[in-house]
Structure formats: structure tokens, C-alpha cells
Design a protein around this motif. Structure first.
Motif, PDB file in Angstrom:
ATOM      1  N   ALA A  25       0.835  -1.198   0.000  1.00 51.12           N
ATOM      2  CA  ALA A  25       0.000   0.000   0.000  1.00 51.12           C
ATOM      3  C   ALA A  25       0.876   1.257   0.000  1.00 51.12           C
ATOM      4  N   GLY A  26       1.919   1.249   0.796  1.00 47.64           N
ATOM      5  CA  GLY A  26       2.826   2.399   0.852  1.00 47.64           C
ATOM      6  C   GLY A  26       3.556   2.618  -0.461  1.00 47.64           C
ATOM      7  N   ALA A  27       3.995   1.535  -1.081  1.00 51.65           N
ATOM      8  CA  ALA A  27       4.726   1.649  -2.349  1.00 51.65           C
ATOM      9  C   ALA A  27       3.797   2.071  -3.482  1.00 51.65           C
ATOM     10  N   ALA A  28       2.577   1.549  -3.494  1.00 51.15           N
ATOM     11  CA  ALA A  28       1.636   1.812  -4.587  1.00 51.15           C
ATOM     12  C   ALA A  28       0.732   3.012  -4.324  1.00 51.15           C
ATOM     13  N   LEU A  29       0.781   3.529  -3.105  1.00 51.00           N
ATOM     14  CA  LEU A  29      -0.100   4.611  -2.670  1.00 51.00           C
ATOM     15  C   LEU A  29      -1.571   4.223  -2.807  1.00 51.00           C
ATOM     16  N   ASP A  30      -1.850   2.946  -2.556  1.00 47.66           N
ATOM     17  CA  ASP A  30      -3.221   2.427  -2.605  1.00 47.66           C
ATOM     18  C   ASP A  30      -3.652   2.088  -1.184  1.00 47.66           C
ATOM     19  N   PHE A  31      -4.295   3.035  -0.533  1.00 50.34           N
ATOM     20  CA  PHE A  31      -4.676   2.866   0.866  1.00 50.34           C
ATOM     21  C   PHE A  31      -6.162   2.555   1.026  1.00 50.34           C
ATOM     22  N   ASN A  32      -6.754   1.932   0.043  1.00 48.85           N
ATOM     23  CA  ASN A  32      -8.154   1.532   0.127  1.00 48.85           C
ATOM     24  C   ASN A  32      -8.324   0.663   1.383  1.00 48.85           C
ATOM     25  N   PRO A  33      -9.282   0.995   2.252  1.00 44.76           N
ATOM     26  CA  PRO A  33      -9.415   0.257   3.515  1.00 44.76           C
ATOM     27  C   PRO A  33      -9.767  -1.224   3.370  1.00 44.76           C
ATOM     28  N   ILE A  34     -10.212  -1.677   2.207  1.00 44.77           N
ATOM     29  CA  ILE A  34     -10.472  -3.119   2.050  1.00 44.77           C
ATOM     30  C   ILE A  34      -9.192  -3.925   2.146  1.00 44.77           C
ATOM     31  N   HIS A  35      -8.039  -3.247   2.045  1.00 40.77           N
ATOM     32  CA  HIS A  35      -6.746  -3.928   2.102  1.00 40.77           C
ATOM     33  C   HIS A  35      -6.097  -3.880   3.488  1.00 40.77           C
ATOM     34  N   TRP A  36      -6.738  -3.229   4.454  1.00 36.29           N
ATOM     35  CA  TRP A  36      -6.130  -3.169   5.787  1.00 36.29           C
ATOM     36  C   TRP A  36      -7.133  -3.110   6.934  1.00 36.29           C
ATOM     37  N   ASN A  37      -8.386  -2.768   6.671  1.00 39.36           N
ATOM     38  CA  ASN A  37      -9.365  -2.586   7.737  1.00 39.36           C
ATOM     39  C   ASN A  37     -10.426  -3.688   7.665  1.00 39.36           C
ATOM     40  N   GLU A  38     -10.321  -4.633   8.576  1.00 38.00           N
ATOM     41  CA  GLU A  38     -11.230  -5.786   8.576  1.00 38.00           C
ATOM     42  C   GLU A  38     -12.693  -5.364   8.710  1.00 38.00           C
ATOM     43  N   ARG A  39     -12.964  -4.433   9.598  1.00 40.40           N
ATOM     44  CA  ARG A  39     -14.334  -3.973   9.800  1.00 40.40           C
ATOM     45  C   ARG A  39     -14.909  -3.386   8.519  1.00 40.40           C
ATOM     46  N   PHE A  40     -14.146  -2.541   7.870  1.00 36.21           N
ATOM     47  CA  PHE A  40     -14.612  -1.921   6.626  1.00 36.21           C
ATOM     48  C   PHE A  40     -14.807  -2.975   5.528  1.00 36.21           C
ATOM     49  N   ALA A  41     -13.849  -3.880   5.389  1.00 37.87           N
ATOM     50  CA  ALA A  41     -13.940  -4.927   4.364  1.00 37.87           C
ATOM     51  C   ALA A  41     -15.226  -5.734   4.533  1.00 37.87           C
ATOM     52  N   LYS A  42     -15.550  -6.075   5.771  1.00 39.40           N
ATOM     53  CA  LYS A  42     -16.765  -6.850   6.025  1.00 39.40           C
ATOM     54  C   LYS A  42     -18.027  -6.013   5.783  1.00 39.40           C
ATOM     55  N   GLN A  43     -17.962  -4.715   6.076  1.00 41.06           N
ATOM     56  CA  GLN A  43     -19.113  -3.835   5.838  1.00 41.06           C
ATOM     57  C   GLN A  43     -19.474  -3.757   4.359  1.00 41.06           C
ATOM     58  N   VAL A  44     -18.472  -3.897   3.493  1.00 42.04           N
ATOM     59  CA  VAL A  44     -18.745  -3.818   2.052  1.00 42.04           C
ATOM     60  C   VAL A  44     -18.943  -5.201   1.430  1.00 42.04           C
ATOM     61  N   GLY A  45     -19.091  -6.224   2.292  1.00 37.88           N
ATOM     62  CA  GLY A  45     -19.447  -7.551   1.803  1.00 37.88           C
ATOM     63  C   GLY A  45     -18.314  -8.516   1.553  1.00 37.88           C
ATOM     64  N   LEU A  46     -17.108  -8.147   1.913  1.00 33.92           N
ATOM     65  CA  LEU A  46     -15.975  -9.059   1.752  1.00 33.92           C
ATOM     66  C   LEU A  46     -15.848  -9.940   2.991  1.00 33.92           C
ATOM     67  N   PRO A  47     -15.254 -11.112   2.854  1.00 38.41           N
ATOM     68  CA  PRO A  47     -15.110 -11.990   4.017  1.00 38.41           C
ATOM     69  C   PRO A  47     -14.084 -11.479   5.036  1.00 38.41           C
ATOM     70  N   ASP A  48     -13.144 -10.660   4.585  1.00 37.38           N
ATOM     71  CA  ASP A  48     -12.074 -10.129   5.425  1.00 37.38           C
ATOM     72  C   ASP A  48     -11.256  -9.187   4.536  1.00 37.38           C
ATOM     73  N   VAL A  49     -10.133  -8.732   5.054  1.00 39.53           N
ATOM     74  CA  VAL A  49      -9.199  -7.922   4.282  1.00 39.53           C
ATOM     75  C   VAL A  49      -8.736  -8.744   3.074  1.00 39.53           C
ATOM     76  N   ILE A  50      -8.612  -8.079   1.926  1.00 37.59           N
ATOM     77  CA  ILE A  50      -8.140  -8.783   0.731  1.00 37.59           C
ATOM     78  C   ILE A  50      -6.863  -8.134   0.195  1.00 37.59           C
ATOM     79  N   ALA A  51      -6.075  -8.936  -0.486  1.00 40.21           N
ATOM     80  CA  ALA A  51      -4.843  -8.438  -1.108  1.00 40.21           C
ATOM     81  C   ALA A  51      -5.186  -7.522  -2.272  1.00 40.21           C
ATOM     82  N   HIS A  52      -4.319  -6.595  -2.543  1.00 38.61           N
ATOM     83  CA  HIS A  52      -4.451  -5.736  -3.717  1.00 38.61           C
ATOM     84  C   HIS A  52      -4.375  -6.632  -4.957  1.00 38.61           C
TER      85      HIS A  52
END
Length: 133
Positions: A25-52
Motif C-alpha cells: 500500500a505504501g509503495a503503490a499509494l493504494d490505501f483503500n481500507p479493504i486492504h487493511w481494515n477488517e471492519r470496513f472490508a466486512k461492511q462492504v461484503g468481503l469476508p475479510d481484508v483482501i490483497a491488492h
């Protein structure tokens, strides 16, 4: 170097951990919370944090460039993202397994490599191909 259709590349196995996600995330400047925030990832329907997706794709590219020994010989690379790589919050992370096979040897001296990326027994990249010289 001479290649034949069906030649297999040495497989690559990568443990994708939450730490790796943060570094990417730091190298790519991609800080989308689905890649680091479990609560947010689950709120948007994902099973957990997912890889970029682009991290997964880059690892597939590494399979090819490691095999070539020279990244400048990779001419084209593309894929479709078919499934997410779910990364648990532990030290082990998610195991992603990459394999490749020569799918076509062309008259112009280039070769098409077909790449398979699997997580949890399922393909995560579709139509992943590279053209190399």
C-alpha cells in the motif's frame, strides 16, 4: 534459450501477509481500507481484508521474470481478476501459488506464457498471459 510448448516454469509460492499488504500500500499509494481494515472490508461484503489485485498480478509477473532472469525480456503481461485473496490477521497470511507454462512459440522469436495463480485451491487470476523474448 529455446522453448517448447508445454515447458513449465518453476513454481512460485508466496505467503501474502497483512504486513506485506501494508508495505505494498505504501509503495503503490493504494490505501483503500479493504486492504487493511477488517471492519470496513466486512461492511462492504468481503469476508475479510483482501490483497491488492495489482500485488497478486505483480507476483505472477515475478514468476515469469524469475524464470527469464532478465525483467527487460517481459514484453507484455495482462490478466483479469477473478477472485480475491483473503488475508487473515495472523503471522501466516494467505498462500498464493503460481505456475506457468509455455503456451505458444511464435515465429518472431517471442513466447506466450500462460500463468495460473491459485489461492485456497481456486484460481484468482483469469487469462493471465505474458509475452516474452
Amino acid at each position: 534459450m529455446s522453448w517448447a510448448v508445454g515447458d513449465e516454469l518453476p513454481p512460485l509460492q508466496v505467503q501474502v501477509t497483512r504486513e506485506r499488504l501494508v508495505r505494498y500500500a505504501g509503495a503503490a499509494l493504494d490505501f483503500n481500507p479493504i486492504h487493511w481494515n477488517e471492519r470496513f472490508a466486512k461492511q462492504v461484503g468481503l469476508p475479510d481484508v483482501i490483497a491488492h489485485g495489482m500485488l497478486t498480478m505483480a507476483l505472477g509477473g515475478r514468476l515469469v521474470t524469475d524464470w527469464l532472469g532478465d525483467p527487460s525480456r517481459l514484453l507484455e503481461y495482462g490478466c483479469r481478476f477473478t477472485r480475491p485473496v483473503v488475508v487473515p490477521d495472523d503471522d501466516k497470511g494467505a498462500l498464493v501459488e503460481f505456475t506457468g507454462k509455455v503456451g505458444e512459440v511464435r515465429d518472431d522469436g517471442t513466447v506466450r506464457v500462460d500463468i495460473t495463480a491459485r489461492f485456497d485451491g481456486k484460481t484468482v487470476l483469469g487469462k493471465a498471459t505474458a509475452v516474452v523474448r
